[in-house]
Enzyme design. Structure first.
Site, PDB file in Angstrom:
ATOM      1  N   HIS A   1      54.290  10.125 101.936  1.00  0.00           N
ATOM      2  CA  HIS A   1      54.191   8.822 102.609  1.00  0.00           C
ATOM      3  C   HIS A   1      52.754   8.560 103.057  1.00  0.00           C
ATOM      4  CE1 HIS A   1      58.540   9.823 103.562  1.00  0.00           C
ATOM      5  NE2 HIS A   1      58.649   8.622 103.011  1.00  0.00           N
TER       6      HIS A   1
ATOM      7  N   GLN B   1      72.370   1.996 101.193  1.00  0.00           N
ATOM      8  CA  GLN B   1      72.035   2.732  99.975  1.00  0.00           C
ATOM      9  C   GLN B   1      72.596   4.160  99.971  1.00  0.00           C
ATOM     10  OE1 GLN B   1      67.670   2.285 100.894  1.00  0.00           O
ATOM     11  NE2 GLN B   1      67.503   4.318  99.989  1.00  0.00           N
TER      12      GLN B   1
ATOM     13  N   ALA C   1      60.867  10.122 108.517  1.00  0.00           N
ATOM     14  CA  ALA C   1      60.674  11.547 108.200  1.00  0.00           C
ATOM     15  C   ALA C   1      59.435  11.660 107.304  1.00  0.00           C
ATOM     16  CB  ALA C   1      61.920  12.140 107.551  1.00  0.00           C
TER      17      ALA C   1
ATOM     18  N   VAL D   1      53.075  13.168  95.369  1.00  0.00           N
ATOM     19  CA  VAL D   1      52.285  14.242  96.008  1.00  0.00           C
ATOM     20  C   VAL D   1      53.138  15.510  95.976  1.00  0.00           C
ATOM     21  CG1 VAL D   1      51.150  14.988  98.135  1.00  0.00           C
ATOM     22  CG2 VAL D   1      51.137  12.573  97.503  1.00  0.00           C
TER      23      VAL D   1
ATOM     24  N   SER E   1      59.300  15.453  99.635  1.00  0.00           N
ATOM     25  CA  SER E   1      60.474  14.623  99.888  1.00  0.00           C
ATOM     26  C   SER E   1      60.946  14.873 101.310  1.00  0.00           C
ATOM     27  CB  SER E   1      61.596  15.015  98.912  1.00  0.00           C
ATOM     28  OG  SER E   1      62.841  14.551  99.385  1.00  0.00           O
ATOM     29  N   SER E   2      61.474  13.837 101.945  1.00  0.00           N
ATOM     30  CA  SER E   2      62.009  14.024 103.300  1.00  0.00           C
ATOM     31  C   SER E   2      63.159  15.022 103.277  1.00  0.00           C
ATOM     32  CB  SER E   2      62.498  12.691 103.864  1.00  0.00           C
ATOM     33  OG  SER E   2      61.427  11.771 103.875  1.00  0.00           O
TER      34      SER E   2
HETATM   35  O1  PAF Z   1      62.271   5.212  99.048  1.00  0.00           O
HETATM   36  C1  PAF Z   1      62.740   4.967 100.185  1.00  0.00           C
HETATM   37  O2  PAF Z   1      62.363   5.588 101.189  1.00  0.00           O
HETATM   38  C2  PAF Z   1      63.828   3.915 100.328  1.00  0.00           C
HETATM   39  O3  PAF Z   1      64.674   3.904  99.229  1.00  0.00           O
HETATM   40  C3  PAF Z   1      63.271   2.511 100.600  1.00  0.00           C
HETATM   41  C4  PAF Z   1      62.433   2.013  99.444  1.00  0.00           C
HETATM   42  C5  PAF Z   1      62.440   2.530 101.875  1.00  0.00           C
HETATM   43  C6  PAF Z   1      64.428   1.522 100.798  1.00  0.00           C
HETATM   44  O4  PAF Z   1      65.238   1.905 101.837  1.00  0.00           O
END
Ligand code: PAF
Length: 288
Positions: A35, A59, A30, A177, A186-187
């Site tokens: 990014h 996570q 996303a 950003v 943020s996604s």
């Molecule tokens: O920040 C993220 O997008 C995630 O926590 C990561 C670092 C890719 C780990 O899954």
């Protein structure tokens, strides 16, 4: 751009890059401007840029948005292609956790780093992050990896893991950003569907900016707790009548290097904030 999803395919590519410096940008996809800034930074730092896209189930808590997390893979692929990414690594959950989530060896960061802020509200989250990041670093073998400063506690946890476990990689932090409105990219911003939710989401950066302005205008260091409480109440109170629920999870001042609580607001202190706007959880942070 190569797109690979197994370690065997990746290793075949890696062998061709012998002697070249590899930079990794780990993501959950996303992709947005935040990014893109990480990828551009990686491009400056290395010969080869690898982006990983993996929505890491380890996570996410049981009540969290794992199933609904956005996965616009074609769009992400086009963005990577456009930015000149050399390889996109997109493993499946089965490739990454072949024996299931319960059977995987995990990395447990020290409680002092994970029991507060996001960790207090997302039990196990940083174990999931540290574990997947270690797996990505070991598998993709970059010399440098770029992480966003928006996830300040995550960055802290990863930097500590890299130091403690002597990982041969340099971690590069990249500044947050923001939209022109101040909203940190943020996604999860795409979950903010209505105009009212989008406006309410600006409360986070407004609180941080107002605290920073108050500190700059004060003749002496301001007391942290009362100042944060006053400013956040002023900004959040009007939302009670607007049909949008804005619930502060935490707003805290910490010393930038140690994340130990700061009693007064002054340069060298970082503000951390998390809040729900209706069902959407947002985080942000700012240095004073
Ligand atoms: O920040 C993220 O997008 C995630 O926590 C990561 C670092 C890719 C780990 O899954």
């Amino acid at each position: 751009m190569h797109v690979v999803s197994t370690s065997a395919d990746y290793n075949a590519l890696y062998r061709q890059w012998a002697g070249q410096r590899v930079a990794l940008v780990p993501t959950m996809g996303a992709l947005h401007e935040g990014h893109m800034a990480l990828i551009r930074r990686a491009r400056e730092l290395a010969d080869i840029v690898v982006v990983s896209i993996f929505v890491n189930p380890l996570q996410f808590g049981p009540q969290e948005d794992l199933m609904s997390y956005p996965r616009p893979i074609e769009q992400d692929r086009a963005i990577c292609e456009q930015l000149g990414v050399d390889a996109l690594f997109t493993p499946s959950v089965e490739v990454f956790y072949p024996e299931g989530l319960e059977q995987v060896t995990t990395v447990v960061p020290p409680a002092a780093l994970t029991e507060r802020f996001c960790g207090a509200f997302r039990p196990g989250h940083f174990t999931g992050v540290a574990t997947v990041v270690l797996k990505l670093l070991n598998l993709l073998k970059p010399q440098v990896a770029v992480f966003g400063e928006k996830d300040a506690q995550q960055l802290m946890v990863i930097q500590k893991m890299v130091r403690d476990l002597h990982l041969p990689v340099e971690i590069i932090p990249q500044a947050t950003v923001r939209e022109a409105s101040g909203l940190a990219m943020s996604s999860r911003n795409r979950y903010l569907r209505t105009e009212a939710e989008q406006q309410a989401a600006l409360s986070l950066s407004r609180i941080l900016n107002q605290v920073r302005a108050a500190v700059q205008n004060a003749a002496e260091p301001l007391p942290a707790q009362t100042t944060l409480q006053r400013i956040s109440e002023d900004i959040l109170a009007p939302w009670a009548d607007q049909g949008v629920s804005v619930r502060l999870q935490y707003l805290e001042a910490v010393h930038k290097q140690s994340f130990a609580p700061a009693d007064t607001l002054k340069p060298g202190v970082k503000l951390l904030i998390a809040a729900y706007v209706n069902q959407v959880r947002l985080i942000d942070n700012m240095d004073l």
